[in-house]
Design a protein around this motif. Structure first.
Motif, PDB file in Angstrom:
ATOM      1  N   ILE A  93       0.858  -1.172   0.000  1.00  0.00           N
ATOM      2  CA  ILE A  93       0.000   0.000   0.000  1.00  0.00           C
ATOM      3  C   ILE A  93       0.889   1.216   0.000  1.00  0.00           C
ATOM      4  CG2 ILE A  93      -1.730   1.269   1.318  1.00  0.00           C
ATOM      5  CD1 ILE A  93      -2.673  -1.430   2.413  1.00  0.00           C
ATOM      6  N   GLU A  94       0.611   2.091  -1.024  1.00  0.00           N
ATOM      7  CA  GLU A  94       1.431   3.284  -1.135  1.00  0.00           C
ATOM      8  C   GLU A  94       0.546   4.510  -1.042  1.00  0.00           C
ATOM      9  OE1 GLU A  94       3.329   2.974  -4.965  1.00  0.00           O
ATOM     10  OE2 GLU A  94       4.814   1.488  -4.295  1.00  0.00           O
ATOM     11  N   GLY A  95       0.945   5.477  -0.156  1.00  0.00           N
ATOM     12  CA  GLY A  95       0.221   6.745  -0.077  1.00  0.00           C
ATOM     13  C   GLY A  95       0.916   7.793  -0.909  1.00  0.00           C
ATOM     14  N   HIS A  96       0.055   8.597  -1.667  1.00  0.00           N
ATOM     15  CA  HIS A  96       0.618   9.682  -2.482  1.00  0.00           C
ATOM     16  C   HIS A  96      -0.132  10.964  -2.177  1.00  0.00           C
ATOM     17  CE1 HIS A  96       2.935   6.885  -5.055  1.00  0.00           C
ATOM     18  NE2 HIS A  96       1.857   6.060  -4.955  1.00  0.00           N
ATOM     19  N   THR A  97       0.532  12.112  -2.383  1.00  0.00           N
ATOM     20  CA  THR A  97      -0.122  13.409  -2.256  1.00  0.00           C
ATOM     21  C   THR A  97       0.150  14.224  -3.497  1.00  0.00           C
ATOM     22  OG1 THR A  97       1.787  14.562  -1.298  1.00  0.00           O
ATOM     23  CG2 THR A  97       0.326  13.401   0.268  1.00  0.00           C
ATOM     24  N   ASP A  98      -0.546  15.441  -3.546  1.00  0.00           N
ATOM     25  CA  ASP A  98      -0.214  16.379  -4.619  1.00  0.00           C
ATOM     26  C   ASP A  98       1.008  17.184  -4.182  1.00  0.00           C
ATOM     27  OD1 ASP A  98      -1.178  18.247  -2.785  1.00  0.00           O
ATOM     28  OD2 ASP A  98      -3.133  18.479  -3.812  1.00  0.00           O
ATOM     29  N   SER A  99       1.292  18.130  -4.979  1.00  0.00           N
ATOM     30  CA  SER A  99       2.547  18.860  -4.700  1.00  0.00           C
ATOM     31  C   SER A  99       2.314  20.011  -3.741  1.00  0.00           C
ATOM     32  CB  SER A  99       3.178  19.372  -6.008  1.00  0.00           C
ATOM     33  OG  SER A  99       2.275  20.197  -6.693  1.00  0.00           O
ATOM     34  N   THR A 100       1.075  20.206  -3.301  1.00  0.00           N
ATOM     35  CA  THR A 100       0.755  21.298  -2.391  1.00  0.00           C
ATOM     36  C   THR A 100       1.449  21.027  -1.049  1.00  0.00           C
ATOM     37  OG1 THR A 100      -1.396  21.369  -3.434  1.00  0.00           O
ATOM     38  CG2 THR A 100      -1.133  22.687  -1.470  1.00  0.00           C
ATOM     39  N   GLY A 101       1.949  22.079  -0.400  1.00  0.00           N
ATOM     40  CA  GLY A 101       2.607  21.919   0.888  1.00  0.00           C
ATOM     41  C   GLY A 101       4.050  21.426   0.736  1.00  0.00           C
ATOM     42  N   ASP A 102       4.701  21.365   1.897  1.00  0.00           N
ATOM     43  CA  ASP A 102       6.102  20.923   1.783  1.00  0.00           C
ATOM     44  C   ASP A 102       6.156  19.424   1.719  1.00  0.00           C
ATOM     45  OD1 ASP A 102       7.214  19.965   4.744  1.00  0.00           O
ATOM     46  OD2 ASP A 102       5.519  21.423   4.887  1.00  0.00           O
ATOM     47  N   SER A 103       7.204  18.916   1.185  1.00  0.00           N
ATOM     48  CA  SER A 103       7.322  17.510   0.867  1.00  0.00           C
ATOM     49  C   SER A 103       7.429  16.624   2.102  1.00  0.00           C
ATOM     50  CB  SER A 103       8.547  17.261  -0.053  1.00  0.00           C
ATOM     51  OG  SER A 103       9.729  17.792   0.548  1.00  0.00           O
ATOM     52  N   GLU A 104       8.038  17.164   3.177  1.00  0.00           N
ATOM     53  CA  GLU A 104       8.146  16.394   4.426  1.00  0.00           C
ATOM     54  C   GLU A 104       6.779  16.036   4.963  1.00  0.00           C
ATOM     55  OE1 GLU A 104      10.678  15.111   6.406  1.00  0.00           O
ATOM     56  OE2 GLU A 104      11.780  15.387   4.486  1.00  0.00           O
ATOM     57  N   THR A 105       5.953  17.087   5.060  1.00  0.00           N
ATOM     58  CA  THR A 105       4.587  16.910   5.574  1.00  0.00           C
ATOM     59  C   THR A 105       3.824  15.941   4.666  1.00  0.00           C
ATOM     60  OG1 THR A 105       4.666  19.202   6.338  1.00  0.00           O
ATOM     61  CG2 THR A 105       2.496  18.125   6.300  1.00  0.00           C
ATOM     62  N   PRO A 132       3.606  11.614  -8.997  1.00  0.00           N
ATOM     63  CA  PRO A 132       2.283  11.998  -9.478  1.00  0.00           C
ATOM     64  C   PRO A 132       1.866  11.182 -10.713  1.00  0.00           C
ATOM     65  CG  PRO A 132       3.955  13.603 -10.166  1.00  0.00           C
ATOM     66  CD  PRO A 132       4.692  12.578  -9.376  1.00  0.00           C
ATOM     67  N   ILE A 133       0.532  11.024 -10.837  1.00  0.00           N
ATOM     68  CA  ILE A 133       0.042  10.320 -12.035  1.00  0.00           C
ATOM     69  C   ILE A 133      -0.605  11.334 -12.966  1.00  0.00           C
ATOM     70  CG2 ILE A 133      -0.219   8.032 -10.977  1.00  0.00           C
ATOM     71  CD1 ILE A 133      -3.233   8.691 -10.613  1.00  0.00           C
ATOM     72  N   ALA A 134      -0.732  12.583 -12.463  1.00  0.00           N
ATOM     73  CA  ALA A 134      -1.287  13.648 -13.319  1.00  0.00           C
ATOM     74  C   ALA A 134      -0.568  14.942 -12.983  1.00  0.00           C
ATOM     75  CB  ALA A 134      -2.795  13.785 -13.056  1.00  0.00           C
ATOM     76  N   SER A 135      -0.900  15.983 -13.715  1.00  0.00           N
ATOM     77  CA  SER A 135      -0.243  17.265 -13.506  1.00  0.00           C
ATOM     78  C   SER A 135      -0.729  17.901 -12.201  1.00  0.00           C
ATOM     79  CB  SER A 135      -0.547  18.219 -14.683  1.00  0.00           C
ATOM     80  OG  SER A 135      -0.201  19.516 -14.348  1.00  0.00           O
ATOM     81  N   ASN A 136       0.176  18.502 -11.470  1.00  0.00           N
ATOM     82  CA  ASN A 136      -0.193  19.198 -10.247  1.00  0.00           C
ATOM     83  C   ASN A 136      -0.599  20.631 -10.524  1.00  0.00           C
ATOM     84  OD1 ASN A 136      -0.014  17.431  -7.966  1.00  0.00           O
ATOM     85  ND2 ASN A 136       2.219  17.252  -8.392  1.00  0.00           N
ATOM     86  N   ASP A 137      -0.688  20.996 -11.785  1.00  0.00           N
ATOM     87  CA  ASP A 137      -1.027  22.380 -12.110  1.00  0.00           C
ATOM     88  C   ASP A 137      -2.545  22.627 -12.080  1.00  0.00           C
ATOM     89  OD1 ASP A 137       1.660  22.795 -12.445  1.00  0.00           O
ATOM     90  OD2 ASP A 137       1.625  22.448 -14.646  1.00  0.00           O
ATOM     91  N   THR A 138      -3.286  21.587 -12.285  1.00  0.00           N
ATOM     92  CA  THR A 138      -4.754  21.768 -12.222  1.00  0.00           C
ATOM     93  C   THR A 138      -5.320  21.087 -10.966  1.00  0.00           C
ATOM     94  OG1 THR A 138      -5.186  19.735 -13.419  1.00  0.00           O
ATOM     95  CG2 THR A 138      -4.855  21.701 -14.744  1.00  0.00           C
ATOM     96  N   GLU A 139      -6.517  21.550 -10.602  1.00  0.00           N
ATOM     97  CA  GLU A 139      -7.187  20.964  -9.418  1.00  0.00           C
ATOM     98  C   GLU A 139      -7.527  19.510  -9.695  1.00  0.00           C
ATOM     99  OE1 GLU A 139      -8.906  19.970  -5.945  1.00  0.00           O
ATOM    100  OE2 GLU A 139      -7.564  21.660  -6.347  1.00  0.00           O
ATOM    101  N   GLU A 140      -7.982  19.250 -10.923  1.00  0.00           N
ATOM    102  CA  GLU A 140      -8.350  17.879 -11.299  1.00  0.00           C
ATOM    103  C   GLU A 140      -7.130  16.959 -11.214  1.00  0.00           C
ATOM    104  OE1 GLU A 140     -10.138  17.607 -15.178  1.00  0.00           O
ATOM    105  OE2 GLU A 140     -10.671  15.507 -14.896  1.00  0.00           O
ATOM    106  N   GLY A 141      -6.097  17.454 -11.703  1.00  0.00           N
ATOM    107  CA  GLY A 141      -4.835  16.694 -11.665  1.00  0.00           C
ATOM    108  C   GLY A 141      -4.393  16.455 -10.241  1.00  0.00           C
ATOM    109  N   ARG A 142      -4.437  17.524  -9.469  1.00  0.00           N
ATOM    110  CA  ARG A 142      -3.999  17.395  -8.064  1.00  0.00           C
ATOM    111  C   ARG A 142      -4.866  16.349  -7.349  1.00  0.00           C
ATOM    112  NH1 ARG A 142      -3.123  22.957  -8.598  1.00  0.00           N
ATOM    113  NH2 ARG A 142      -5.178  23.547  -7.685  1.00  0.00           N
ATOM    114  N   GLN A 143      -6.198  16.383  -7.661  1.00  0.00           N
ATOM    115  CA  GLN A 143      -7.102  15.408  -7.004  1.00  0.00           C
ATOM    116  C   GLN A 143      -6.698  13.978  -7.377  1.00  0.00           C
ATOM    117  OE1 GLN A 143     -11.244  15.974  -7.933  1.00  0.00           O
ATOM    118  NE2 GLN A 143     -11.882  14.503  -6.361  1.00  0.00           N
ATOM    119  N   GLN A 144      -6.317  13.795  -8.614  1.00  0.00           N
ATOM    120  CA  GLN A 144      -5.886  12.454  -9.046  1.00  0.00           C
ATOM    121  C   GLN A 144      -4.594  12.045  -8.341  1.00  0.00           C
ATOM    122  OE1 GLN A 144      -5.660  11.913 -13.318  1.00  0.00           O
ATOM    123  NE2 GLN A 144      -7.746  12.745 -13.614  1.00  0.00           N
TER     124      GLN A 144
END
Lengths: 329, 121
Positions: free
Chosen positions: A258-270, A306-318
């Protein structure tokens, strides 16, 4: 002239005087006949009583004839007179008898008239009585009809009341039903809402993209499982993991990463920290749903895959996701 | 002796000699006949009425031949026939009434019996 001669002359004259008018009893037969007629009339019980005076006169006339002295003419005359008197007495007696009969007939007629008028009165009375009884019967019929009508009316009123009661009950029932329906509707609506919610999750789970990678089949759980910034699974998300569980259990020999992923928002440590916690949360949930804990490994991957672009909200959600990877051996 | 003779003469005269009819005798007999006719004798007692008429006619004849005693008898006989004619007529009229009443009663009875039934009487 001697005295003797004179006496002789006298006697002769006297005898002549006495017998001058006498006749031989030739009339006796006629007299007897008249007498027998009178006797017959007098002994006639039916007639005699009606003419006592006339009979008396006839009797007197007959006596005169019987005792008469003198010449034939005179005696015949008296006999004739007596005979007429007897006829008169007979006529008078007959008239008396007839008048009595007449009186009887008139009485008889009067009796009949009286009796007839009584009978007519009786008849009229009976008819009046009959008419009275009929009218009484009619009155009773009318009374009965009125009573029946009244009973019917009451019954109708009662049935109307019953109908009204029933109607009210129905109304109440309807109202109750309506309110129940409303409640039911509300409940249904709630259920529907809940179902819709569940469906949304499921759809999202169904929409899980099963991706085949070199390491194995990857199931991506979107960020819908978590409130923003939270690391604990939403309560309703637990049920939605059942399908994932089914998938995992269908391959019981394979280990699970099981792998957890986030968008690019915020600092990478958090982001790394959050992704690790979320991966662990999903692991815990899947174990709670009956998947063998020994098959799992979990890791926080942070924002670096990331599996999508972090530039859009849709991408970030993915990009905000948890990947469950059924590892090939 | 003289008295005896007179007496015997009177007896002789009285025994055979008769007086004339009373002056009203014929009138009375006529009236009696009229009464008989008025009583209906012509119809109900014609024989007696005829006797009365004949006797009266004979009496008148007797007067003409001076048979006064015979006339007196005939007048009396006429009168008594008139009297008899009256009584017979009355009886006949009464008989007619009886017949008429009987007939009327029978009709009345029949009428009532048809109205009130045979046991009316």
């Amino acid at each position: 002239m001697s005295m003797k001669i004179l006496r002789l002359v006298f006697l002769t004259i006297l005898a002549t005087g006495l017998f001058a008018c006498t006749t031989a009893p030739k009339q006796d037969l006629a007299l007897e006949q008249v007498r027998s007629q009178l006797d017959e009339l007098k002994s006639n019980k039916e007639l005699a009583g009606y003419a006592p005076l006339a009979l008396g006169e006839a009797e007197r006339a007959l006596r005169q004839a019987e005792t008469a002295t003198g010449n034939d003419t005179y005696r015949i005359h008296l006999i004739y007179m007596a005979d007429r008197r007897i006829q008169i007495a007979r006529a008078v007696a007959q008239r008396g008898q007839l008048e009595e009969e007449n009186a009887r007939l008139i009485q008889e007629r009067n009796d009949m008239l009286v009796k007839a008028s009584k009978l007519e009165a009786d008849m009229a009375r009976r008819e009046a009585e009959k008419a009275r009884m009929i009218s009484q019967a009619n009155v009773e019929d009318a009374q009965r009809a009125r009573e029946e009508a009244m009973v019917a009316q009451q019954r109708e009123a009662a049935s109307v009341q019953t109908a009204e009661d029933a109607f009210e009950e129905a109304e109440q029932a309807k109202a109750l039903a309506a309110s129940s329906a409303t409640e039911a509707q509300l409940a249904r609506r709630e259920a529907q809402l809940a179902a819709e919610q569940a469906d949304t999750l499921r759809r999202q789970l169904e929409n899980l993209q099963l991706r085949q990678t070199e390491s194995g089949v990857v199931v991506t759980l979107g960020d819908v499982l978590f409130e923003t910034g939270e690391t604990q699974l939403r309560e309703e998300a637990m049920a939605s993991l059942v399908e994932v569980v089914d998938l995992l259990q269908s391959e019981p020999d394979k280990n699970i990463r099981i792998e957890g992923h986030t968008d690019s928002t915020g600092d990478s440590e958090t982001n790394l920290e959050i992704s690790a916690r979320r991966a662990n949360s999903v692991l815990d949930a899947l174990v709670a749903l009956g998947v063998d804990a020994d098959r799992f490994t979990a890791a926080g991957m942070g924002e670096d895959f990331p599996i999508a672009s972090n530039d859009t909200e849709e991408g970030r959600q993915q990009n905000r996701r948890v990947d469950v990877i059924l590892l090939d051996k | 002796m003289r008295i005896l003779f007179v007496v015997s003469l009177i007896v002789l005269l009285a025994s055979c000699a008769t007086p004339k009819p009373a002056p009203d005798a014929f009138n009375d007999a006529e009236q009696a006949m009229e009464a008989a006719i008025a009583a209906g004798a012509e119809e109900h007692s014609p024989v007696e009425l005829r006797f009365a008429r004949e006797k009266l006619a004979e009496a008148r004849k007797g007067m003409e031949v001076r048979q006064y005693d015979k006339s007196i008898y005939l007048i009396e006989q006429s009168e008594i026939n008139s009297e008899l004619a009256i009584e017979k007529s009355r009886a006949a009229l009464t008989r007619e009434k009886v017949t008429e009443n009987r007939r009327e009663n029978a009709i009345l009875l029949e009428d009532y019996e048809s109205t009130f039934g045979e046991d009316f009487k």
